[in-house]
Design an enzyme around this catalytic site. Sequence first.
Site: not given
Length: 903
Positions: A250-252
């Site tokens: 998720d995200s990074a």
Amino acid sequence: MPVTTSSAAIHITPVVIKTFFEHSRSKAKRLRESKPDEIPQDDIWFDEAFHIVKTFIDMGTKNTVESLQAFTNTHVPAPYWAAVSPVTITLFSCNAAADLLIEWFGPEEVKYVVGGERWWQVRGLDGVDGEWIAELEDMVSENEAKNINGRKLSNTDANILRMEKLETVMLYVHGGGYFWGSINTHRYQILHYAHKFKGRAFAVNYRKAPQYPWPCPLQDVLAAYLYLIRPPPGAIHKAISPSKIVLAGDSAGGGICLTILTVLRDLGLPMPAGAVLISPWVDLTHSFASVMENCHTDIIPKHGFLAKPSTLWPIPTQVEPGGRIVSTASNLPPKPGNVDTLKPSPSRIDLKQTRKDSVFGPGETVQTQEEMMDSSNSTPSNHESNSKLSSNQSDQIAAALQRRDLDHWEPKPPKVFMENPNAQPLELRSQIQMYATTEQLIHPLVSPILQGSLGNLPPLYIIGGDGELLRDEIIYLAHKAAEPSNYPTRKGVLRDSVRQQENAKKFTTPTKVHLQVFDGMCHVLTVFMFTRSASYAYHTIAQFVKHVTQNDDAHLLKNPFPVPNDTWKSTLANEHGDAISGHKPHKLKKRSQHLDDDGYRRLDGFHNASDISTSLSQAEVDVVAENECMPLSAVKKQSDDIVYDDLSSSKHCDCSAQPEADDLGLFIRERVDIKGKIRPMEPAEAIHALNIETTHIGLIKEAPAQRWRAGQDKWDKKYARKTKKVIKQKLSNEAKFARLLQNAFDEGFVHISCQNGKSKPTDVSIPRTDTVGEIQVDRRWGPLDLEDESPPATAIAGRRDTPEAIALLKRSIYHAAPVTHLTVPKLKTIDAIRAALDPNDNPNKPPKQSVAEEQVKTHVIPIHGLRIWDNLVRYFGKKTSINVATKIDSAAEKVGLKDGRTE
């Protein structure tokens, strides 16, 4: 006040109270403004959770980076019903990963862009922390595990063997802006995934920026993948086939997953069965519009991830004359292949002379952005010739010239692309992202949206929220992967990299992509596990994982994604009755099930409205619970039958807009409302993110840069006194570093560089044995091995002015020496005394390493904020499930499901 459970409670409690009282008022206001469409915030529990997370992240910006890292990297015990086995991904795997990255970069790029091949291999621990995660009930029994291996095993090793029967593995890479978060912040989510797909997960606690910036996290995640498919000597688990592994992040973490896939593809290495990208951060230049449009609907702070000053961050610590963003002091950026500098050299700055024709060099007068573009294209300026045209015509011509000339002059970082082409460009004089230097932000392994091609990758399931800052780059990423020829990479990036030029021509096969954008949801919607949107996402992620790992290549070639049939439907009652809430769902018994003439699922002979079957799909529950506003003929009363429309299939899509059967699954584009109902995404030409000029992608633009400056200027002013203290601390740390090093030499420390001719590591003399440390063969480099290297300013390996750098030096000299050390000296008496008096040090043990790498361990039963959040999630989930059950009972009565008969 540092980030702690107490300080978090102090900040969050008033927000919880305020949200509670304003919730009804905000809903009423929306109705008065004729906005009847439901949004996630209409649910009081989501509204509370959204503001809790947003407040916590905002609080993090008012503290030092180290403080936030320590809080989110604190070890939190796993639930009793889960099996969590921590392991160390050894230096053997880390070295193999480093060799692959060095091969990918090549000698020129690794030297001039990365800054060398040694500094990012320097680490404090003996590897990377990892965890095997599974539910106990899914594993082999303890008795069976004993029969697998005759020798006595620890509980940790025994659990790893007990997981062996679970073939499917999710390699999870957590998010956190590349600089915070850990396997502890995400363990509960990862457990929920493992529960859903009935398999095991492997989580990796990669090193975090800014102490360990790019490419350190890439090395660690790649090492984790190699650890799974090629276990190092001594590993307890068997080699796992790549076809049984799915990357997820998720995200990074999503950005890292995508980057790792491109590295594996480029080097011809075996790739996993697929990847799940949850709100992936893939454009660190913030060149898409949603980063400016969605500030109020996302949990990410408006000004980005700022921080209270410390010896670590920001860079530079004190703002320089002119500010952190200044008017540019030089014209064209360097030639392709060369990275620009944050501060141009004196030879590039001389404002006393005027420009001679179109030849740039020392003595040039700084031009406007348009003049730079015109001159770089070796064409005369059109500014004067357009002066007699109307303002509108001039603007149109200027825009056309800008599009044309960006193919020749693309403002590389640190230059900022200006909205007004007649303006003098700006330059960044501070590092704006912790993950990489400003100059590195346009590298395809930093911002994978700039990859020459995202084709030829395994199937991708990509999800994002319509209300998040990263929405546009997520949508663009999916289309770039699925339709490589329609979304080319800008020419400046290709000119800078021979590999990217080759990739653009070589990898032209579209990647199979399933994209879903969730209405109203913010960044990483799976954090809010109790919402219907998250319930749907968890279920579809699990189905995707099972599908790509449990079917052969021939089947996946034609069917890369699960077919939306009965087996795919999310069970809403189950979603709120499992480990999230601990609330047992209502059950609805049924005698038989068949399809009617229209292909609808028909459930016959219900018994009691308060007894809803656990096999009831989310779609069916939605219909029963909301029968007053059912679309189409969702509920039909035909004698004793109730027919349910299949809301999770294409019944509620515009079927005419769906792909033909032969094309189904190559690229699925969908939107999902807050109840889990899907509809087709609008055409590409109607989506702004897909119509942005290719030449504008990956440029640092004026609006987000100025917004960051406004926030950073505010922080510089607010913490001016703290900044002065930090500068003194840095000077003191430099003195400690020098003293520790000198004391080591006094006690007999010898580095290989001290030998005439610089002997090879294999020729080292026998180290001293009267110490607690040793020379480690697999540990290649330490902080004293960076000759001719240019590590980033934040990298712990090259620092001398932070406590973490001192701890790393001490460990590398006295406890875990690399092969370049010829001796392991004793600790000098005065240093041993200082260590004994320091509560964070011990003369007989390695010093604690950076919280960007090593987990924080507590010695008491922790009442930690992460555990509190897990409990809140369960509580919210329980309340939501009770509300849903009540709606179901009420709706069931209305449609005649009462006392075991229909009315």
